[in-house]
Design a protein around this motif. Structure first.
Motif, PDB file in Angstrom:
ATOM      1  N   PRO A 161       0.815  -1.222   0.000  1.00 33.55           N
ATOM      2  CA  PRO A 161       0.000   0.000   0.000  1.00 33.55           C
ATOM      3  C   PRO A 161       0.845   1.268   0.000  1.00 33.55           C
ATOM      4  O   PRO A 161       2.071   1.211   0.127  1.00 33.55           O
ATOM      5  N   ALA A 162       0.185   2.410  -0.119  1.00 37.70           N
ATOM      6  CA  ALA A 162       0.896   3.682  -0.077  1.00 37.70           C
ATOM      7  C   ALA A 162       1.422   3.964   1.322  1.00 37.70           C
ATOM      8  O   ALA A 162       2.518   4.498   1.481  1.00 37.70           O
ATOM      9  N   VAL A 163       0.649   3.601   2.345  1.00 34.58           N
ATOM     10  CA  VAL A 163       1.063   3.779   3.740  1.00 34.58           C
ATOM     11  C   VAL A 163       0.938   2.425   4.437  1.00 34.58           C
ATOM     12  O   VAL A 163      -0.167   1.874   4.513  1.00 34.58           O
ATOM     13  N   PRO A 164       2.024   1.862   4.960  1.00 34.33           N
ATOM     14  CA  PRO A 164       1.951   0.532   5.572  1.00 34.33           C
ATOM     15  C   PRO A 164       1.432   0.583   6.999  1.00 34.33           C
ATOM     16  O   PRO A 164       1.454   1.637   7.658  1.00 34.33           O
ATOM     17  N   ALA A 165       0.998  -0.560   7.484  1.00 31.53           N
ATOM     18  CA  ALA A 165       0.527  -0.634   8.872  1.00 31.53           C
ATOM     19  C   ALA A 165       1.678  -0.427   9.849  1.00 31.53           C
ATOM     20  O   ALA A 165       1.521   0.244  10.876  1.00 31.53           O
ATOM     21  N   LEU A 166       2.837  -1.021   9.565  1.00 30.00           N
ATOM     22  CA  LEU A 166       4.024  -0.863  10.397  1.00 30.00           C
ATOM     23  C   LEU A 166       4.909   0.188   9.740  1.00 30.00           C
ATOM     24  O   LEU A 166       5.454  -0.038   8.655  1.00 30.00           O
ATOM     25  N   ARG A 167       5.062   1.319  10.398  1.00 31.89           N
ATOM     26  CA  ARG A 167       5.749   2.440   9.747  1.00 31.89           C
ATOM     27  C   ARG A 167       6.419   3.343  10.779  1.00 31.89           C
ATOM     28  O   ARG A 167       6.078   3.345  11.969  1.00 31.89           O
ATOM     29  N   VAL A 168       7.369   4.122  10.281  1.00 30.50           N
ATOM     30  CA  VAL A 168       8.049   5.131  11.088  1.00 30.50           C
ATOM     31  C   VAL A 168       7.351   6.465  10.873  1.00 30.50           C
ATOM     32  O   VAL A 168       7.094   6.864   9.733  1.00 30.50           O
ATOM     33  N   GLU A 169       7.053   7.146  11.973  1.00 33.65           N
ATOM     34  CA  GLU A 169       6.519   8.497  11.913  1.00 33.65           C
ATOM     35  C   GLU A 169       7.473   9.418  12.666  1.00 33.65           C
ATOM     36  O   GLU A 169       8.084   9.017  13.664  1.00 33.65           O
ATOM     37  N   THR A 170       7.615  10.645  12.187  1.00 30.29           N
ATOM     38  CA  THR A 170       8.582  11.560  12.774  1.00 30.29           C
ATOM     39  C   THR A 170       7.914  12.883  13.131  1.00 30.29           C
ATOM     40  O   THR A 170       6.922  13.292  12.530  1.00 30.29           O
ATOM     41  N   ALA A 171       8.501  13.538  14.135  1.00 30.56           N
ATOM     42  CA  ALA A 171       8.093  14.879  14.547  1.00 30.56           C
ATOM     43  C   ALA A 171       9.357  15.679  14.818  1.00 30.56           C
ATOM     44  O   ALA A 171      10.448  15.107  15.012  1.00 30.56           O
ATOM     45  N   SER A 172       9.245  16.979  14.836  1.00 35.05           N
ATOM     46  CA  SER A 172      10.413  17.825  15.052  1.00 35.05           C
ATOM     47  C   SER A 172      11.034  17.532  16.419  1.00 35.05           C
ATOM     48  O   SER A 172      10.403  16.946  17.304  1.00 35.05           O
ATOM     49  N   GLY A 173      12.288  17.952  16.580  1.00 38.17           N
ATOM     50  CA  GLY A 173      12.996  17.646  17.812  1.00 38.17           C
ATOM     51  C   GLY A 173      13.613  16.271  17.816  1.00 38.17           C
ATOM     52  O   GLY A 173      13.865  15.713  18.874  1.00 38.17           O
ATOM     53  N   ARG A 174      13.839  15.703  16.610  1.00 39.80           N
ATOM     54  CA  ARG A 174      14.474  14.388  16.437  1.00 39.80           C
ATOM     55  C   ARG A 174      13.645  13.276  17.078  1.00 39.80           C
ATOM     56  O   ARG A 174      14.174  12.280  17.566  1.00 39.80           O
ATOM     57  N   LEU A 185      10.941  10.184  16.986  1.00 42.09           N
ATOM     58  CA  LEU A 185      10.451   9.125  16.115  1.00 42.09           C
ATOM     59  C   LEU A 185       9.419   8.295  16.853  1.00 42.09           C
ATOM     60  O   LEU A 185       9.459   8.171  18.080  1.00 42.09           O
ATOM     61  N   LEU A 186       8.525   7.719  16.078  1.00 32.25           N
ATOM     62  CA  LEU A 186       7.523   6.798  16.603  1.00 32.25           C
ATOM     63  C   LEU A 186       7.384   5.666  15.603  1.00 32.25           C
ATOM     64  O   LEU A 186       7.182   5.910  14.414  1.00 32.25           O
ATOM     65  N   LEU A 187       7.524   4.448  16.076  1.00 31.15           N
ATOM     66  CA  LEU A 187       7.271   3.276  15.245  1.00 31.15           C
ATOM     67  C   LEU A 187       5.871   2.789  15.572  1.00 31.15           C
ATOM     68  O   LEU A 187       5.593   2.396  16.716  1.00 31.15           O
ATOM     69  N   ARG A 188       4.995   2.861  14.579  1.00 29.64           N
ATOM     70  CA  ARG A 188       3.588   2.539  14.777  1.00 29.64           C
ATOM     71  C   ARG A 188       3.233   1.253  14.040  1.00 29.64           C
ATOM     72  O   ARG A 188       3.719   0.993  12.938  1.00 29.64           O
ATOM     73  N   GLN A 189       2.358   0.457  14.669  1.00 26.25           N
ATOM     74  CA  GLN A 189       1.806  -0.738  14.030  1.00 26.25           C
ATOM     75  C   GLN A 189       0.296  -0.648  14.121  1.00 26.25           C
ATOM     76  O   GLN A 189      -0.278  -0.815  15.202  1.00 26.25           O
ATOM     77  N   GLY A 190      -0.337  -0.330  12.998  1.00 24.09           N
ATOM     78  CA  GLY A 190      -1.765  -0.059  13.031  1.00 24.09           C
ATOM     79  C   GLY A 190      -2.027   1.201  13.833  1.00 24.09           C
ATOM     80  O   GLY A 190      -1.427   2.244  13.607  1.00 24.09           O
ATOM     81  N   ALA A 191      -2.920   1.095  14.824  1.00 28.67           N
ATOM     82  CA  ALA A 191      -3.229   2.261  15.654  1.00 28.67           C
ATOM     83  C   ALA A 191      -2.282   2.404  16.834  1.00 28.67           C
ATOM     84  O   ALA A 191      -2.279   3.452  17.493  1.00 28.67           O
ATOM     85  N   ASP A 192      -1.463   1.387  17.106  1.00 22.11           N
ATOM     86  CA  ASP A 192      -0.674   1.373  18.336  1.00 22.11           C
ATOM     87  C   ASP A 192       0.779   1.780  18.119  1.00 22.11           C
ATOM     88  O   ASP A 192       1.466   1.211  17.244  1.00 22.11           O
ATOM     89  N   PRO A 193       1.298   2.706  18.912  1.00 19.14           N
ATOM     90  CA  PRO A 193       2.748   2.922  18.942  1.00 19.14           C
ATOM     91  C   PRO A 193       3.430   1.711  19.577  1.00 19.14           C
ATOM     92  O   PRO A 193       2.961   1.194  20.601  1.00 19.14           O
ATOM     93  N   VAL A 194       4.520   1.262  18.974  1.00 22.10           N
ATOM     94  CA  VAL A 194       5.264   0.140  19.556  1.00 22.10           C
ATOM     95  C   VAL A 194       6.644   0.574  20.036  1.00 22.10           C
ATOM     96  O   VAL A 194       7.264  -0.129  20.837  1.00 22.10           O
ATOM     97  N   LEU A 195       7.121   1.726  19.554  1.00 20.68           N
ATOM     98  CA  LEU A 195       8.438   2.202  19.974  1.00 20.68           C
ATOM     99  C   LEU A 195       8.480   3.713  19.832  1.00 20.68           C
ATOM    100  O   LEU A 195       8.088   4.257  18.792  1.00 20.68           O
TER     101      LEU A 195
END
Length: 297
Positions: free
Chosen positions: A11-24, A26-36
């Motif tokens: 897909p264009a956006v996977p269920a397990l993915r890295v998301e980022t925000a400013s200030g260095r 990171l969030l590793l998300r799986q579906g609706a849940d953050p895992v890291l």
């Protein structure tokens, strides 16, 4: 060497993915849940992380009969690479998204023998991962990051895998290179990892990465070949009884460089975290309450 290269349509956006925000952040998300959750250090020497305990493998459990049938084949790594990629293509909670991917047998010059035993003795849910080690605790120098707490070496499932390790049929551990963490994470095979280490050995590995961009890889190859050709011409002009030896050494270095480039991991794609730093912090409160990253150095 890559055991398998493939193109994934979506897909264009996977269920397990890295998301980022400013200030260095990171969030590793799986579906609706953050895992890291992770925060990179400003000095680029490592990161602070917190696991949430919500990660689940995107692959179904591996049967012992399948492991034994695969090990009987001389194409053992390639068969596992095909099996893993086929399962990931249909997984509802895996990392595949549109683009070119590869499965590597390892990562060039990455895994140090001294770091493997640390995973059994030091793998906190909330900790620090050093990238270079200068002045950092020795135990924080680890070459991969499990996405859930490792089971005890005497857990029933681990004991079954330990028997497979002794029989020589233990399937590889599947890793995923996440460039934002500057580390591979364990995608599937946490208990297989524990089993191999508990037996005093090292697991076989397959590392999932994005493929290098063709333009970048081609440019890097051309630069190395041009430098090699210039070196050979200079040695031929210089001459002398050791010229052929020096050219031979340069040829071996070129071959090693090109092999390393062929096995290089591409950058992991990341998506912006909706809501930015404020949403990241709210998620920390909800999924990793009480966690505070270390000094912002």
């Amino acid at each position: 060497m890559a055991e398998q290269s493939l193109y994934v349509d979506g897909p264009a956006v996977p269920a397990l993915r890295v998301e980022t925000a400013s200030g260095r952040r990171l969030l590793l998300r799986q579906g609706a849940d953050p895992v890291l959750f992770a925060v990179q250090r400003a000095t680029h020497r490592g990161l602070y992380y917190a696991r949430t305990g919500r990660y689940v493998s995107p692959l179904p459990p591996l049967r012992a009969t399948l492991a034994r049938s695969f090990r009987a084949s001389p194409e053992w790594p390639a068969r596992w690479a095909h099996h893993f990629t086929a399962e990931l293509r249909t997984s509802p909670n895996g990392p595949f998204h549109q683009g070119s991917w590869q499965l590597l047998r390892s990562l060039p010059n990455w895994f140090a023998d001294v770091n493997w035993p640390k995973l059994l003795s030091h793998d906190p849910d909330r900790g620090h991962l050093t990238w270079f080690g200068y002045g950092d605790p020795v135990e924080d120098a680890r070459d991969l990051l499990p996405l859930r707490r490792l089971s005890a070496p005497n857990a029933s499932r681990v004991k079954a895998y330990r028997r497979q390790y002794r029989e020589g049929v233990l399937p590889p551990v599947l890793l995923w290179w996440v460039s934002g963490l500057n580390s591979p994470v364990v995608l599937d095979g946490h208990d297989r990892l524990t089993a191999a280490l508990a037996e005093g050995g090292r697991p076989e590995l397959l590392v999932l990465t994005r493929a290098m961009l063709d333009g970048w890889a081609g440019q890097a190859v051309r630069q190395r070949i041009e430098a090699y050709e210039q070196h050979v011409r200079a040695e031929e002009v210089r001459g002398g009884p050791l010229a052929s030896t020096r050219i031979s050494r340069a040829s071996r270095r070129l071959a090693d460089d090109l092999t390393t480039l062929d096995d290089a991991a591409g950058l992991t794609r990341a998506w912006p975290l909706p809501g930015g730093p404020e949403a990241w912090q709210r998620a920390v409160y909800d999924y990793a309450p009480g966690w505070e990253p270390g000094p912002k150095d």
